[in-house]
Design an enzyme around this catalytic site. Structure first.
Site, mmCIF file in Angstrom:
data_model
loop_
_atom_site.group_PDB
_atom_site.id
_atom_site.type_symbol
_atom_site.label_atom_id
_atom_site.label_comp_id
_atom_site.label_asym_id
_atom_site.label_seq_id
_atom_site.Cartn_x
_atom_site.Cartn_y
_atom_site.Cartn_z
ATOM 1 N N TYR A 110 35.569 -2.194 -39.643
ATOM 2 C CA TYR A 110 35.472 -2.548 -40.950
ATOM 3 C C TYR A 110 34.160 -2.256 -41.105
ATOM 4 O O TYR A 110 33.900 -2.517 -42.599
ATOM 5 C CB TYR A 110 36.173 -3.789 -41.229
ATOM 6 C CG TYR A 110 37.615 -3.970 -41.160
ATOM 7 C CD1 TYR A 110 38.307 -2.749 -40.955
ATOM 8 C CD2 TYR A 110 38.341 -5.104 -41.347
ATOM 9 C CE1 TYR A 110 39.888 -2.811 -41.012
ATOM 10 C CE2 TYR A 110 39.610 -5.208 -41.369
ATOM 11 C CZ TYR A 110 40.434 -4.216 -41.066
ATOM 12 O OH TYR A 110 41.611 -4.207 -41.073
ATOM 13 N N LYS B 19 43.219 -1.506 -27.129
ATOM 14 C CA LYS B 19 43.672 -0.008 -26.702
ATOM 15 C C LYS B 19 42.640 0.756 -25.875
ATOM 16 O O LYS B 19 42.309 1.675 -26.101
ATOM 17 C CB LYS B 19 43.843 0.448 -28.238
ATOM 18 C CG LYS B 19 44.350 1.813 -28.353
ATOM 19 C CD LYS B 19 45.908 1.857 -28.103
ATOM 20 C CE LYS B 19 46.681 3.250 -28.050
ATOM 21 N NZ LYS B 19 48.138 3.236 -27.780
ATOM 22 N N ASP C 216 49.918 -1.404 -29.313
ATOM 23 C CA ASP C 216 51.036 -0.942 -29.689
ATOM 24 C C ASP C 216 52.070 -1.734 -29.111
ATOM 25 O O ASP C 216 53.197 -2.211 -29.998
ATOM 26 C CB ASP C 216 51.188 0.408 -29.516
ATOM 27 C CG ASP C 216 50.723 0.779 -28.075
ATOM 28 O OD1 ASP C 216 50.115 0.124 -27.397
ATOM 29 O OD2 ASP C 216 50.937 2.210 -27.815
ATOM 30 N N ASP D 117 43.869 -8.371 -37.714
ATOM 31 C CA ASP D 117 44.172 -8.184 -39.154
ATOM 32 C C ASP D 117 45.601 -7.728 -39.234
ATOM 33 O O ASP D 117 46.214 -8.358 -40.014
ATOM 34 C CB ASP D 117 43.230 -7.189 -39.822
ATOM 35 C CG ASP D 117 43.545 -7.162 -41.502
ATOM 36 O OD1 ASP D 117 44.330 -8.184 -41.944
ATOM 37 O OD2 ASP D 117 42.844 -6.363 -41.936
ATOM 38 N N ASP E 104 49.248 -10.373 -39.854
ATOM 39 C CA ASP E 104 50.384 -10.413 -40.968
ATOM 40 C C ASP E 104 51.728 -10.184 -40.307
ATOM 41 O O ASP E 104 52.551 -10.758 -40.519
ATOM 42 C CB ASP E 104 49.928 -9.155 -41.769
ATOM 43 C CG ASP E 104 49.207 -9.420 -42.993
ATOM 44 O OD1 ASP E 104 48.484 -10.394 -42.956
ATOM 45 O OD2 ASP E 104 49.467 -8.782 -43.964
#
Ligand SMILES: NC(=O)C1=CN([C@@H]2O[C@H](COP(=O)(O)OP(=O)(O)OC[C@H]3O[C@@H](n4cnc5c(N)ncnc54)[C@H](O)[C@@H]3O)[C@@H](O)[C@H]2O)C=CC1
Ligand SMILES: CC(C)CC(=O)C(=O)O
Ligand SMILES: [Mg+2]
Length: 372
Positions: free
Chosen positions: A142, A189, A221, A245, A249
């Site tokens: 970001y 990852k 994942d 992030d 959610d």
């Protein structure tokens, strides 16, 4: 205690949910004899309209001069639907996080017994879920260099992390795990990304200083799958900015609504508290947004400043609203209650439990203190 609190309502439902959080802080002031000085400032799309920038200098100065920031939400479809917009509401929030040095975003994820049938997941899978995500907040993709070639046909965003950026949040996450179920899961990852391999190396080394905490690793994942397959396996999840992030959610599905999930963003000198959800523009002005994420962010603010009884009283009032079914339509489609009524009910039920302070055995279902 006197606290200066900057109020940044922002866009969409931000002002509506923040207003309920402020009601609760005012109830805390009255009930517990605390003193909060509120000052409001624009951020996001509304600030772009007023000043041309999503984070005006005066807003940033107010935040820096305050003890804490209470944030609503930012974002507007006008910008979401315009890929060419050069100035965007989200830049205001990202810049604010960076300028205030808010490197750790703490997001508790819980299942509440009265809401088990609100989740699309099976009750037996989610019942008893209680974990917390430590999301790195001021680094990673970001904030990395963004590039677009002159033809507008190739774009890139750089994901970069330094050892220091990883270690400062890792220490916070290990300390939190020490006070909880003593398990820390690093989500990365590392099978693909160099930055993730640095995370593993740094976190493994720091883990040696916390021998009582069991450290394990999950590729993101697989983590996305495990969070909804078996959420009870988690205690503290530590992860980088974008992964945090996304999985937070996803985690909100366990609780039954994203309108329940609060967060604290902390750094060396500043702290900001906000719901994890966005500006939910479809609900703007309809009095249907769930204010509980914003109200529980107030509980996190109070905990952060050592006001444990006050935080507990806020959580207890939220618990009461859930148990009595005083909830917005996201939790009951036939609900008669709106954002304001839920806020009023919770604020009204913030009571002094001074002589009855049983934080550890009181039967409420919103978890223990999450701020270390
Ligand atoms: N921290 C922030 O201010 C954030 C801002 N955004 C911005 O918000 C705007 C909308 O983004 P979306 O992707 O639609 O995410 P969103 O979180 O605003 O909404 C997604 C869905 O979550 C539910 N929801 C969200 N808040 C709720 C609440 N208080 N009560 C009940 N249900 C709620 C609704 O079903 C909604 O359709 C965008 O402009 C985005 O950039 C998105 C995430 C965080
Ligand atoms: C501007 C976004 C990065 C906000 C967001 O989605 C979040 O912090 O959860
Ligand atoms: Mg988000």
């Amino acid at each position: 205690m006197t606290l200066k609190i900057a109020l940044l309502p922002g866009d969409g439902v931000g002002p509506e949910v923040l207003a309920q959080a402020v009601k609760c802080l005012k109830a805390v002031e009255e009930t517990f004899n605390q003193h909060f000085i509120f000052k409001e400032a624009p951020v996001g799309a509304i600030a772009i309209e007023k000043t041309g920038t999503p984070l005006p200098d005066a807003t940033l100065t107010l935040c820096k001069e305050s003890d804490a920031v209470l944030f609503g939400a930012i974002g507007d479809p006008k910008y979401d639907n315009d890929p060419d917009a050069k100035v965007r509401p989200e830049q205001g929030l990202l810049q604010l996080r960076k300028e205030l040095g808010l490197f750790a975003n703490i997001r508790p994820v819980l299942s509440h017994p009265t809401l088990l049938d609100k989740s699309p997941l099976k009750k037996k899978v989610i019942n008893g879920t209680d974990f917390v995500i430590y999301r790195e907040l001021t680094g990673g993709i970001y904030f990395g260099e963004k590039k677009l070639n002159p033809e507008g046909t190739v774009a890139s965003d750089l994901c970069e992390y330094s050892e220091n950026e990883i270690s400062r949040i890792a220490h916070l996450a290990f300390k939190a795990a020490k006070g909880r179920k003593k398990k820390l899961t690093l989500v990365d990852k590392a099978n693909v990304l160099e930055s993730s391999r640095l995370w593993r190396k740094v976190v493994t080394k720091i883990g040696e200083s916390y021998p009582e905490v069991a450290l394990d690793f999950l590729f993101v994942d697989n983590a996305a799958m495990q969070i909804i397959l078996n959420p009870k396996q988690f205690d503290v999840i530590l992860t980088e900015n974008m992964f945090g992030d996304i999985i937070s959610d996803e985690g909100s599905v366990i609780g039954g609504s994203i309108g329940l999930l609060a967060s604290a963003s902390v750094g060396e000198e500043n702290a900001l508290f906000e719901p994890i959800h966005g500006s939910y523009p479809q609900a703007k002005g309809k009095d249907i947004a769930n204010p509980i994420a914003s109200i529980l962010s107030v509980a996190m603010l109070l905990e952060h400043f050592g006001l444990a009884e006050e935080a507990w009283a806020v959580k207890k009032a939220v618990d009461k609203s859930l148990k009595k079914g005083i909830v917005t339509p996201d939790l009951n489609e036939n609900s008669q209650y709106g954002t304001n009524q839920v806020g009023d009910f919770i604020a009204h039920n913030i009571v002094d439990i001074e002589d009855d302070f049983r934080m550890n055995d009181e039967n409420i279902d919103l978890g223990k203190s999450t701020i270390i």
